[in-house]
Design an enzyme around this catalytic site. Structure first.
Site, PDB file in Angstrom:
ATOM      1  N   HIS A 241       0.870  -1.179   0.000  1.00 54.24           N
ATOM      2  CA  HIS A 241       0.000   0.000   0.000  1.00 54.24           C
ATOM      3  C   HIS A 241       0.908   1.231   0.000  1.00 54.24           C
ATOM      4  O   HIS A 241       2.038   1.167   0.499  1.00 54.24           O
ATOM      5  CB  HIS A 241      -0.846  -0.050   1.281  1.00 54.24           C
ATOM      6  CG  HIS A 241      -1.870   1.025   1.424  1.00 54.24           C
ATOM      7  ND1 HIS A 241      -1.568   2.275   1.902  1.00 54.24           N
ATOM      8  CD2 HIS A 241      -3.206   1.030   1.189  1.00 54.24           C
ATOM      9  CE1 HIS A 241      -2.671   3.002   1.943  1.00 54.24           C
ATOM     10  NE2 HIS A 241      -3.673   2.279   1.516  1.00 54.24           N
TER      11      HIS A 241
ATOM     12  N   ASP B 297       3.312  -4.590   7.637  1.00 54.89           N
ATOM     13  CA  ASP B 297       2.089  -3.798   7.529  1.00 54.89           C
ATOM     14  C   ASP B 297       0.911  -4.767   7.680  1.00 54.89           C
ATOM     15  O   ASP B 297       0.567  -5.485   6.739  1.00 54.89           O
ATOM     16  CB  ASP B 297       2.059  -3.097   6.167  1.00 54.89           C
ATOM     17  CG  ASP B 297       0.746  -2.348   5.952  1.00 54.89           C
ATOM     18  OD1 ASP B 297      -0.146  -2.433   6.825  1.00 54.89           O
ATOM     19  OD2 ASP B 297       0.612  -1.693   4.900  1.00 54.89           O
TER      20      ASP B 297
ATOM     21  N   GLN C  98      -4.349  -4.957   6.909  1.00 58.22           N
ATOM     22  CA  GLN C  98      -5.406  -5.841   6.390  1.00 58.22           C
ATOM     23  C   GLN C  98      -5.434  -7.185   7.089  1.00 58.22           C
ATOM     24  O   GLN C  98      -6.482  -7.839   7.129  1.00 58.22           O
ATOM     25  CB  GLN C  98      -5.222  -6.062   4.875  1.00 58.22           C
ATOM     26  CG  GLN C  98      -5.440  -4.833   4.025  1.00 58.22           C
ATOM     27  CD  GLN C  98      -6.875  -4.307   4.069  1.00 58.22           C
ATOM     28  OE1 GLN C  98      -7.816  -5.009   4.435  1.00 58.22           O
ATOM     29  NE2 GLN C  98      -7.048  -3.046   3.715  1.00 58.22           N
TER      30      GLN C  98
ATOM     31  N   LYS D 276     -10.121  -0.587  10.745  1.00 57.08           N
ATOM     32  CA  LYS D 276     -10.342  -1.731   9.860  1.00 57.08           C
ATOM     33  C   LYS D 276     -10.695  -2.979  10.657  1.00 57.08           C
ATOM     34  O   LYS D 276     -10.829  -4.070  10.105  1.00 57.08           O
ATOM     35  CB  LYS D 276      -9.088  -1.995   9.019  1.00 57.08           C
ATOM     36  CG  LYS D 276      -8.793  -0.902   7.996  1.00 57.08           C
ATOM     37  CD  LYS D 276      -7.684  -1.325   7.077  1.00 57.08           C
ATOM     38  CE  LYS D 276      -7.042  -0.158   6.359  1.00 57.08           C
ATOM     39  NZ  LYS D 276      -7.882   0.444   5.323  1.00 57.08           N
TER      40      LYS D 276
ATOM     41  N   CYS E 170      -4.927   2.763  -3.492  1.00 53.48           N
ATOM     42  CA  CYS E 170      -3.649   3.234  -2.906  1.00 53.48           C
ATOM     43  C   CYS E 170      -2.539   2.201  -3.066  1.00 53.48           C
ATOM     44  O   CYS E 170      -1.737   1.988  -2.148  1.00 53.48           O
ATOM     45  CB  CYS E 170      -3.830   3.591  -1.425  1.00 53.48           C
ATOM     46  SG  CYS E 170      -4.977   4.912  -1.157  1.00 53.48           S
TER      47      CYS E 170
HETATM   48  N1  7TS Z   1      -1.747  -0.698   4.715  1.00 55.52           N
HETATM   49  C1  7TS Z   1      -2.664  -1.437   4.088  1.00 55.52           C
HETATM   50  C2  7TS Z   1      -2.338  -2.822   3.671  1.00 55.52           C
HETATM   51  C3  7TS Z   1      -3.915  -0.878   3.824  1.00 55.52           C
HETATM   52  O1  7TS Z   1      -4.837  -1.617   3.190  1.00 55.52           O
HETATM   53  C4  7TS Z   1      -4.207   0.430   4.243  1.00 55.52           C
HETATM   54  C5  7TS Z   1      -5.511   1.096   3.943  1.00 55.52           C
HETATM   55  C6  7TS Z   1      -3.208   1.122   4.937  1.00 55.52           C
HETATM   56  C7  7TS Z   1      -1.989   0.536   5.153  1.00 55.52           C
HETATM   57  C8  7TS Z   1      -3.430   2.499   5.459  1.00 55.52           C
HETATM   58  O2  7TS Z   1      -4.341   2.451   6.496  1.00 55.52           O
HETATM   59  P1  7TS Z   1      -4.755   3.814   7.224  1.00 55.52           P
HETATM   60  O3  7TS Z   1      -5.729   3.382   8.260  1.00 55.52           O
HETATM   61  O4  7TS Z   1      -3.500   4.375   7.772  1.00 55.52           O
HETATM   62  O5  7TS Z   1      -5.375   4.666   6.175  1.00 55.52           O
HETATM   63  N2  7TS Z   1      -6.200   0.569   2.837  1.00 55.52           N
HETATM   64  C9  7TS Z   1      -7.308   1.093   2.287  1.00 55.52           C
HETATM   65  C10 7TS Z   1      -7.971   0.486   1.237  1.00 55.52           C
HETATM   66  O6  7TS Z   1      -7.626  -0.576   0.722  1.00 55.52           O
HETATM   67  N3  7TS Z   1      -9.044   1.227   0.882  1.00 55.52           N
HETATM   68  O7  7TS Z   1      -9.089   2.292   1.696  1.00 55.52           O
HETATM   69  C11 7TS Z   1      -8.015   2.227   2.561  1.00 55.52           C
END
Ligand code: 7TS
Length: 416
Positions: A131, A208, A211, A234, A374
């Site tokens: 990501h 990371d 997910q 999430k 992203c």
């Molecule tokens: N890493 C992964 C694997 C992700 O899917 C996401 C967000 C992030 C980091 C960042 O997370 P945040 O909470 O810091 O924003 N992924 C997604 C997505 O797939 N659609 O919207 C956000």
């Protein structure tokens, strides 16, 4: 990761749905079918209640005052760190730093570790599957520290090329970053093996788990990683809260990320000493309500059991793949089998823009995401610009898959 049959208590998504007030609403006069869980999940009543309860009954700042409200807030906030530690089997809750989200957790490593430990010519190795949150912070270090950033490729099916990873690791590799599970393809990576490889060259490892954490049991001691990033929103928690797990010895040695109140022990006009872990990395008044809400989310998930959650989603994934693969002119990306794969399915209806697909699904009350998710380097590698994406969670059932399939067939007719 196979679920242990003896632990497989079957989840009932219809019962679970009743815990989530949002499912009483409709969208375009249809019952809401929420399939955008990879972006953010919904919140159960218990999480909403935990946040409300804090604001209604013991709203106060933490770590500061001796008064009752502050004491209660401090205990609850610290308790949430303990729940997060248990959730990923960290040795100590002091290894859990609350952040705004996974993005901030990874930036913390880049700023607090990377800026102080990298020399020109050093290398960071990540994968093309990452990501943007696990790419752009390292690009920042590439600029500032004159290091090299290397990417491990994927197969056309969307699995990491592990042989390439071994070849790209050198004595100059100082950090290896890997996405535990892909937000585009659902692929679950063999992070334990990757960490072992990285450790052979003495690299620091960053996982990371944005997910993975909501969907499968995580054990940082078994993984052996140095850092692991999680987003609360999430996994049923509030927005604006996530955490970084960091191995204690490393966190102790690291410089702070943000400087100011709460993260200090003493300050004179000439000098400063820093607070103990994890507060050294939590400068300023934190998101207290968010942390407490995340604790309630972890309680909810722990009561269901992560093994059971994974088993439930495997069933949905199997059903969804079977049904979707039968639709003519529907291209599905990522592995076509359920092994080491989450219930995250990216797809395109040939000849129809994914935003149009998402619009038609919305008319049917079905929420899916469309776009580049992203992960533009991965999308480019696999020859796609945008996809639609359905991502499932504990409250989704086979009925939701059927509704998705019907709506996709409608979209196909409309654009025929
Ligand atoms: N890493 C992964 C694997 C992700 O899917 C996401 C967000 C992030 C980091 C960042 O997370 P945040 O909470 O810091 O924003 N992924 C997604 C997505 O797939 N659609 O919207 C956000």
């Amino acid at each position: 990761m196979a679920a242990r049959p003896d632990l497989c208590k079957t989840l009932d998504p219809h019962l679970i749905k009743r815990d989530f007030p949002i499912f009483t609403r409709t969208v375009h006069d249809k019952p809401l079918i929420y399939l955008d869980n990879a972006a953010t999940t919904q919140r159960p009543q218990s999480v909403i209640d935990a946040v409300t309860e804090y604001y209604r009954h013991y709203n106060a700042n933490v770590h500061r005052a001796v008064h009752t409200l502050s004491h209660e807030a401090s205990v609850a906030y610290e308790e949430a760190h303990k729940k997060a530690a248990q959730f990923i089997n960290a040795r100590s809750w002091r290894e859990i730093v609350f952040t705004r989200n996974a993005t901030e957790a990874i930036n913390l490593v880049a700023y607090a570790w990377g800026l102080h430990n990298l020399q020109p010519g050093d290398e960071i190795l990540i994968t093309i599957m990452e990501h943007h949150s696990d790419i752009v912070p390292w690009q920042m270090l590439r600029e500032l520290k004159k290091i090299q950033l290397k990417f491990v490729d994927v197969t056309d099916e969307g699995r990491l090329k592990l042989d390439a990873l071994s070849q790209l690791l050198t004595k100059r590799t100082k950090l290896v970053g890997v996405i535990y599970a892909s937000n585009v393809l659902g692929t679950i990576n063999p992070v334990r093996e990757i960490i072992t490889e990285a450790q052979r060259v003495g690299a620091v490892t960053v996982v990371d788990a944005a997910q993975a954490a909501p969907h499968l049991p995580i054990d940082v001691q078994a993984l052996g990683c140095d850092f692991l990033a999680v987003s609360g929103h999430k996994m049923l928690g509030p927005t604006g809260i996530g955490f970084l797990y960091g191995r204690r010895e490393l966190l102790e040695r690291m410089h702070p990320f943000l400087h100011g109140g709460d993260m200090i022990s003493t300050v004179t006009t000439e000098s400063v000493t820093f607070n103990e872990l994890p507060w050294k990395f939590e400068a300023g008044t934190p998101h207290i309500a968010g942390g407490i809400g995340l604790g309630a989310a972890i309680d909810y998930l722990a009561a269901l059991g992560l093994e059971n959650i994974y088993a439930h989603e495997q069933k949905i994934l199997e059903y969804a793949l079977e049904k979707l693969l039968q639709i003519n002119n529907l291209e599905i990306y990522g592995p076509k089998d359920t092994k080491d794969r989450l219930a995250v399915i990216s797809f395109n209806l040939r000849g129809v823009h994914p935003h149009d697909v998402a619009g038609i699904l919305d008319e049917a009350g079905i929420a899916v995401r469309s776009g580049h998710h992203c992960a533009q380097p991965l999308m480019r590698r696999l020859g796609m610009d945008n996809t639609a994406r359905a991502s499932f969670y504990i409250y989704n059932s086979e009925d939701d898959v059927d509704a998705l399939v019907d709506a996709l067939k409608t979209a196909q007719k409309l654009f025929a």
